[in-house]
Design a protein around this motif. Structure first.
Motif, PDB file in Angstrom:
ATOM      1  N   TYR A   1      -3.825 -12.779 -12.810  1.00 29.72           N
ATOM      2  CA  TYR A   1      -2.991 -12.224 -11.745  1.00 29.72           C
ATOM      3  C   TYR A   1      -1.698 -11.730 -12.380  1.00 29.72           C
ATOM      4  CZ  TYR A   1      -0.480 -12.107  -7.239  1.00 29.72           C
ATOM      5  OH  TYR A   1       0.233 -11.728  -6.135  1.00 29.72           O
TER       6      TYR A   1
ATOM      7  N   PRO B   1       1.181  -9.679 -10.965  1.00 29.76           N
ATOM      8  CA  PRO B   1       1.851  -8.932  -9.897  1.00 29.76           C
ATOM      9  C   PRO B   1       2.960  -8.047 -10.462  1.00 29.76           C
ATOM     10  CG  PRO B   1       2.560 -11.221  -9.895  1.00 29.76           C
ATOM     11  CD  PRO B   1       1.475 -11.119 -10.920  1.00 29.76           C
TER      12      PRO B   1
ATOM     13  N   LYS C   1      -3.643  -5.185 -15.356  1.00 29.65           N
ATOM     14  CA  LYS C   1      -4.827  -6.043 -15.251  1.00 29.65           C
ATOM     15  C   LYS C   1      -6.115  -5.224 -15.288  1.00 29.65           C
ATOM     16  CE  LYS C   1      -7.358  -8.823 -11.997  1.00 29.65           C
ATOM     17  NZ  LYS C   1      -7.399  -9.452 -10.667  1.00 29.65           N
TER      18      LYS C   1
ATOM     19  N   ASP D   1      -3.262  -5.734  -5.865  1.00 29.45           N
ATOM     20  CA  ASP D   1      -4.275  -5.970  -4.824  1.00 29.45           C
ATOM     21  C   ASP D   1      -4.930  -4.680  -4.380  1.00 29.45           C
ATOM     22  OD1 ASP D   1      -2.520  -8.687  -3.149  1.00 29.45           O
ATOM     23  OD2 ASP D   1      -3.856  -8.632  -4.874  1.00 29.45           O
TER      24      ASP D   1
END
Lengths: 277, 245
Positions: free
Chosen positions: B180, B182, B188, A19
């Motif tokens: 995605y 994680p 990514k 993120d």
């Protein structure tokens, strides 16, 4: 997390969550400018004290001291003899080394600093004493800037660096009498004798010492790092003495520095105030 | 940037590059260590950059005293010319403010070296798997468009599972499907960069958690080997007392 040799180490994952990357790709002009300003603020600069041309000085031996014992050692056993002149200082800012606040002024005595000294009677020998914290993102720049102060032809670099023995991994039991001790790492170009056993796997060097060694390795500069493993948190004279073997071939050391000098250096780590006294 | 160890700069034109992402369990890096030591690859240079935290240590792959004193740095390139294989090992995390620079650096090095294809070994947090992903193999792959045409039939033949896209807003139907990963570190972002830049890259990753990740590294290497045939037989963990066969 497991190391190559199979020991299981409970550490947090070093992979950064993705993120964070998404945020960085959405940067606008203002973010760019803030980033540039931070980069400028964190820049590492060399300030020459005597030289007017600012070029690099001829150098056969450069000794870099990082850590309280290493810097204490060079202060007590070499610099205090008076045969050295400060020729340059390195300024940098980070959260742990905010500097003196006086821009472009050399640090005063006792302040954390990064100073380059030249030996008076043998000007090709230099000592870089680094007692301020250099952040991760500044290590590369620091190394490039400091090593560009000296000419690399015929240069040998010796790095003295402290480490806690708690970080030393060994399958054998370490007896009390063996601490403090030195371990060395050297670049491929360094073929001369070394004063201590090599650092065994899986132990590694990080921080400033590793940055200097990596730079010397790729630039093919003979360099050797002496890492002193100590079990005392504060600087102590026994750990400092351990470095003698590392530089006795290059520097003429004070055989027995004065007790005053040693006391001043080792007392620097004492608590300034205590609630209970 | 790449700096050769010897006087001759090696040519990587037409080679396959394998590199790790610093990711959960450090599985990619362990897998790369396994490849380098099993194939007895020679170091051909260092990757000298301000994007990685510096580190120095003695040779981690030494099998004899003479080799033990060779200095290793935070990123090095190893080569196995017979297999036209180059391996980049990354031993330290990327400095947080330099992630974007690092990605640019990798993309530009891959392009300028003329690698035929690149493989990124990585891992992703096992606890983030959805109901579908909990079943079956924990191994996944991704191919950039440039590599799709060539390798898609082969990976399908091998029965590999592509990394699933997930809903940008879980529970909301018709929401955008996105990738995605994680715990995958730079996986990514680097994969996306390679898609954009037309680089032939495959990502091979495994779902795992922090702990003893050696079995995960073995699983990843054996899975990769099914595709690339780097080793004749699968590698396995040797138990105590077993001699080398």
């Amino acid at each position: 997390m497991a190391t190559f040799f199979g020991e299981v180490v409970s550490v947090y994952s070093r992979a950064v969550e993705e993120d964070e990357y998404d945020d960085m790709t959405n940067e606008n002009e203002e973010d760019e400018q803030i980033r540039r300003e931070i980069e400028e603020k964190r820049a590492v600069d060399v300030h020459w004290l005597s030289q007017t041309d600012g070029g690099s000085v001829p150098c056969s031996d450069l000794i870099i001291a990082v850590g309280l014992n290493a810097t204490g050692f060079v202060s007590a056993y070499a610099l205090s003899s008076g045969g050295w002149t400060a020729v340059a200082w390195i300024s940098l800012w980070n959260e742990r080394s905010p500097g003196s606040g006086r821009a472009n002024t050399a640090p005063g005595p006792g302040e954390p600093s990064c100073v380059l000294y030249q030996q008076k009677h043998s000007p090709s020998v230099l000592i870089c004493q680094c007692s301020c914290y250099v952040a991760e993102d500044q290590l590369f720049q620091w190394t490039e800037k400091v090593l560009s102060c000296v000419q690399t032809r015929g240069l040998t670099v010796t790095v003295l660096s402290d480490c806690s023995v708690a970080e030393y991994k060994t399958s054998d039991y370490l007896s009390e009498s063996s601490v403090p001790f030195l371990r060395s790492l050297r670049t491929s170009a360094h073929t001369g004798p070394v004063a201590s056993p090599a650092l065994e796997q899986p132990n590694i060097s990080t921080g400033l010492a590793a940055a200097v060694l990596s730079h010397c390795q790729v630039q093919r500069i003979p360099a050797v790092l002496y890492q002193c493993y100590s079990d005392v948190l504060q600087p102590d004279s026994l750990s400092m003495q351990t470095y003698r073997a590392a530089v006795s071939a290059v520097l003429k050391l004070d055989p027995s520095p004065s007790a005053d000098v040693l006391q001043k250096i080792t007392r620097g780590g004492e608590l300034q105030s205590n609630l209970y006294t | 940037m790449f700096i050769a160890s010897g006087d001759v700069v090696p040519s990587f034109k037409g080679f396959t590059l394998i590199m790790p992402a610093v990711s959960v369990g450090n599985v990619g890096q362990l897998a790369v260590d396994l490849l380098i030591s099993t194939l007895n690859m020679a170091r051909v240079g260092h990757f000298h950059t301000d994007c990685l935290i510096p580190m120095a240590g003695n040779n981690p792959y030494a099998t004899c005293a003479e080799e033990a004193g060779q200095l290793s740095t935070s990123a090095e390139v190893y080569c196995h010319s017979d297999s036209k294989l180059a391996v980049l090992q990354i031993r330290t995390p990327i400095i947080q403010t330099k992630v974007r620079s690092f990605r640019k650096l990798m993309v530009s090095w891959i392009k300028s070296s003329g690698f035929l294809r690149s493989v990124l070994l990585s891992s992703s947090q096992a606890y983030h798997r959805d109901d579908q992903q909990l079943h079956g193999t924990p191994l996944r792959y991704l191919l950039t468009p440039s590599l799709q045409k060539e390798e898609a039939p082969r990976v399908e033949e091998l029965g590999w599972r592509e990394m699933e896209r997930i809903s940008a807003f879980p529970g909301v139907s018709d929401s955008e499907q996105r990738l995605y990963i994680p715990g995958g570190g730079v996986t990514k972002a680097l994969y996306t960069d390679c898609c954009t830049e037309g680089i032939s890259m495959a990502v091979v990753l495994i779902f795992c958690s922090e702990g003893d990740n050696i079995p995960d590294a073995f699983a990843l290497v054996n899975h990769l080997n099914d595709w690339l045939h780097l080793l004749e037989k699968p590698v396995r963990v040797r138990k105590c007392g077993e001699s080398e066969s």
